[in-house]
Design a protein around this motif. Structure first.
Motif, PDB file in Angstrom:
ATOM      1  N   LEU A  43      -3.084  -0.718  -6.412  1.00 35.87           N
ATOM      2  CA  LEU A  43      -3.384   0.594  -5.849  1.00 35.87           C
ATOM      3  C   LEU A  43      -2.167   1.237  -5.174  1.00 35.87           C
ATOM      4  CD1 LEU A  43      -6.846  -0.080  -4.166  1.00 35.87           C
ATOM      5  CD2 LEU A  43      -6.367   0.735  -6.492  1.00 35.87           C
ATOM      6  N   TYR A  44      -1.083   0.471  -4.995  1.00 36.34           N
ATOM      7  CA  TYR A  44       0.071   0.971  -4.255  1.00 36.34           C
ATOM      8  C   TYR A  44       1.130   1.538  -5.192  1.00 36.34           C
ATOM      9  CZ  TYR A  44      -1.610  -0.979   0.133  1.00 36.34           C
ATOM     10  OH  TYR A  44      -2.354  -1.236   1.261  1.00 36.34           O
ATOM     11  N   ALA A  45       1.846   2.542  -4.684  1.00 34.87           N
ATOM     12  CA  ALA A  45       2.870   3.201  -5.488  1.00 34.87           C
ATOM     13  C   ALA A  45       4.070   2.303  -5.746  1.00 34.87           C
ATOM     14  CB  ALA A  45       3.325   4.499  -4.809  1.00 34.87           C
ATOM     15  N   ASP A  46       4.386   1.395  -4.825  1.00 37.87           N
ATOM     16  CA  ASP A  46       5.520   0.495  -5.019  1.00 37.87           C
ATOM     17  C   ASP A  46       5.338  -0.752  -4.155  1.00 37.87           C
ATOM     18  OD1 ASP A  46       6.624   1.081  -2.321  1.00 37.87           O
ATOM     19  OD2 ASP A  46       7.093   3.025  -3.213  1.00 37.87           O
ATOM     20  N   GLU A  47       6.178  -1.744  -4.407  1.00 36.75           N
ATOM     21  CA  GLU A  47       6.085  -3.028  -3.709  1.00 36.75           C
ATOM     22  C   GLU A  47       6.387  -2.876  -2.221  1.00 36.75           C
ATOM     23  OE1 GLU A  47       5.459  -7.109  -3.167  1.00 36.75           O
ATOM     24  OE2 GLU A  47       5.000  -5.822  -4.904  1.00 36.75           O
ATOM     25  N   ALA A  48       7.350  -2.019  -1.897  1.00 35.16           N
ATOM     26  CA  ALA A  48       7.728  -1.846  -0.489  1.00 35.16           C
ATOM     27  C   ALA A  48       6.554  -1.328   0.336  1.00 35.16           C
ATOM     28  CB  ALA A  48       8.917  -0.894  -0.388  1.00 35.16           C
ATOM     29  N   ILE A  71      -1.325   6.987   3.307  1.00 38.37           N
ATOM     30  CA  ILE A  71      -0.457   6.401   2.284  1.00 38.37           C
ATOM     31  C   ILE A  71      -0.708   7.090   0.945  1.00 38.37           C
ATOM     32  CG2 ILE A  71      -0.444   4.131   3.407  1.00 38.37           C
ATOM     33  CD1 ILE A  71      -2.331   3.200   1.129  1.00 38.37           C
ATOM     34  N   GLN A  72       0.154   6.785  -0.017  1.00 40.93           N
ATOM     35  CA  GLN A  72      -0.031   7.244  -1.380  1.00 40.93           C
ATOM     36  C   GLN A  72      -0.559   6.087  -2.238  1.00 40.93           C
ATOM     37  OE1 GLN A  72       3.972   9.123  -2.071  1.00 40.93           O
ATOM     38  NE2 GLN A  72       2.746  10.761  -2.951  1.00 40.93           N
ATOM     39  N   LEU A  73      -1.673   6.338  -2.917  1.00 38.77           N
ATOM     40  CA  LEU A  73      -2.196   5.379  -3.880  1.00 38.77           C
ATOM     41  C   LEU A  73      -1.653   5.712  -5.265  1.00 38.77           C
ATOM     42  CD1 LEU A  73      -5.987   5.033  -2.939  1.00 38.77           C
ATOM     43  CD2 LEU A  73      -4.028   3.703  -2.109  1.00 38.77           C
ATOM     44  N   LEU A  74      -1.782   4.755  -6.166  1.00 35.62           N
ATOM     45  CA  LEU A  74      -1.344   4.938  -7.549  1.00 35.62           C
ATOM     46  C   LEU A  74      -2.552   4.816  -8.460  1.00 35.62           C
ATOM     47  CD1 LEU A  74       1.263   5.262  -9.300  1.00 35.62           C
ATOM     48  CD2 LEU A  74       1.176   2.786  -9.622  1.00 35.62           C
ATOM     49  N   SER A  75      -2.816   5.866  -9.249  1.00 38.98           N
ATOM     50  CA  SER A  75      -3.948   5.816 -10.176  1.00 38.98           C
ATOM     51  C   SER A  75      -3.533   5.154 -11.476  1.00 38.98           C
ATOM     52  CB  SER A  75      -4.460   7.234 -10.451  1.00 38.98           C
ATOM     53  OG  SER A  75      -3.454   8.010 -11.084  1.00 38.98           O
ATOM     54  N   SER A  76      -4.504   4.894 -12.336  1.00 40.18           N
ATOM     55  CA  SER A  76      -4.223   4.189 -13.583  1.00 40.18           C
ATOM     56  C   SER A  76      -3.332   4.978 -14.533  1.00 40.18           C
ATOM     57  CB  SER A  76      -5.533   3.852 -14.296  1.00 40.18           C
ATOM     58  OG  SER A  76      -6.221   5.039 -14.666  1.00 40.18           O
TER      59      SER A  76
END
Length: 292
Positions: A43-48, A71-76
């Motif tokens: 769900l996260y935009a990056d590892e950091a 925060i910013q989530l990352l969609s599929s």
């Protein structure tokens, strides 16, 4: 509340998904099957961001039983989405998380912040951003190993003729082209601003010698004078008169440099246009470049 369409909810155990509602599935564009048992890293935009939120969140959950952030989530489909995230500790291993979609609000906020510091026509910095950047540059130059800061006022020659002959839309097009040309010749660290009309300012920091500023602005002057083909097909020419001021004195302020550069620019106009005039608080104006 659980079955709502607006607020995403997830139950986690050791940062793996035990359960989600349909609202969260819709937000991140993933099915319940995809999410069940998956690590929340997806769900996260990056590892950091994943590591940072994990450290802060679980320390807060252990200490107070709750956590809150944005925060910013990352969609599929690899799109990012701003959410307001709240967590609550259920037991030693499990936690409940609430996701509120604030993407529209956040992007409106970012747009407003951008417009507050940038010129709408050219995308360059505006006066407010220039003055802030100049203050920071002068503060940095006051430290040991002092480097020079230069301010260059730039006013176009022949711009009124373009407006009068081809109209204000053509004038706007010329300003956009000139802005792009100055940006292309300036260094990535330089601040290029439009103050309004056909007046621009270039702020150059971290200079080892005054000649570096002169050489950069000479490149800008040559680029500006190249022919400009308008969308309507006409070809127009403009030039520029430039005034350059450097912080040669330790107590030179931003207001003083801007005034000196402005005065030097008008001196360039009086000297015949199409040239650079350099000024400082302790030196007479001197022409260092001219276009015959």
């Amino acid at each position: 509340f659980i079955d709502n369409d607006l607020i995403g909810i997830a139950r986690l155990r050791e940062r793996k998904v035990l359960w989600t509602n349909q609202a969260l599935q819709r937000l991140v564009k993933r099915s319940a099957k995809e999410l069940l048992g998956a690590p929340v890293r997806i769900l996260y935009a990056d590892e950091a961001a994943y590591q940072r939120v994990g450290e802060l969140a679980y320390a807060a959950l252990r200490a107070t039983g709750k956590f809150h952030t944005q925060i910013q989530l990352l969609s599929s489909d690899a799109q990012t989405l701003w959410v307001d995230l709240s967590g609550a500790r259920l037991n030693e291993e499990e936690s409940l998380w609430i996701f509120v979609d604030i993407d529209g609000l956040k992007r409106d906020e970012q747009t407003a912040q951008y417009l507050a510091t940038h010129d709408a026509l050219t995308g360059l910095a505006n006066r407010r951003a220039l003055e802030q950047t100049l203050e920071h540059a002068l503060d940095a130059s006051a430290r040991p190993g002092r480097e020079l800061v230069a301010v260059c006022f730039l006013d176009l020659d022949g711009f009124k003729r373009v407006n009068d002959t081809h109209g204000h839309d053509a004038g706007d097009e010329v300003l956009q082209v000139v802005a792009a040309r100055i940006k292309a010749q300036a260094r990535a660290s330089d601040c290029v601003a439009r103050l309004g009309g056909d007046e621009f300012v270039v702020l150059l920091a971290g200079l080892g010698a005054a000649q570096e500023a002169v050489e950069i602005m000479e490149r800008c002057l040559v680029a500006i004078t190249q022919p400009i083909r308008l969308q309507q097909g006409a070809v127009v020419h403009v030039g520029a008169s430039m005034g350059l001021a450097l912080n040669l004195e330790a107590d030179d302020s931003s207001a003083k440099l801007l005034q000196l550069a402005d005065e030097a620019m008008y001196a360039a106009k009086r000297a015949g246009k199409g040239r650079i005039v350099v000024a400082s608080g302790t030196q007479e104006l001197r022409i260092v470049q001219g276009q015959a």
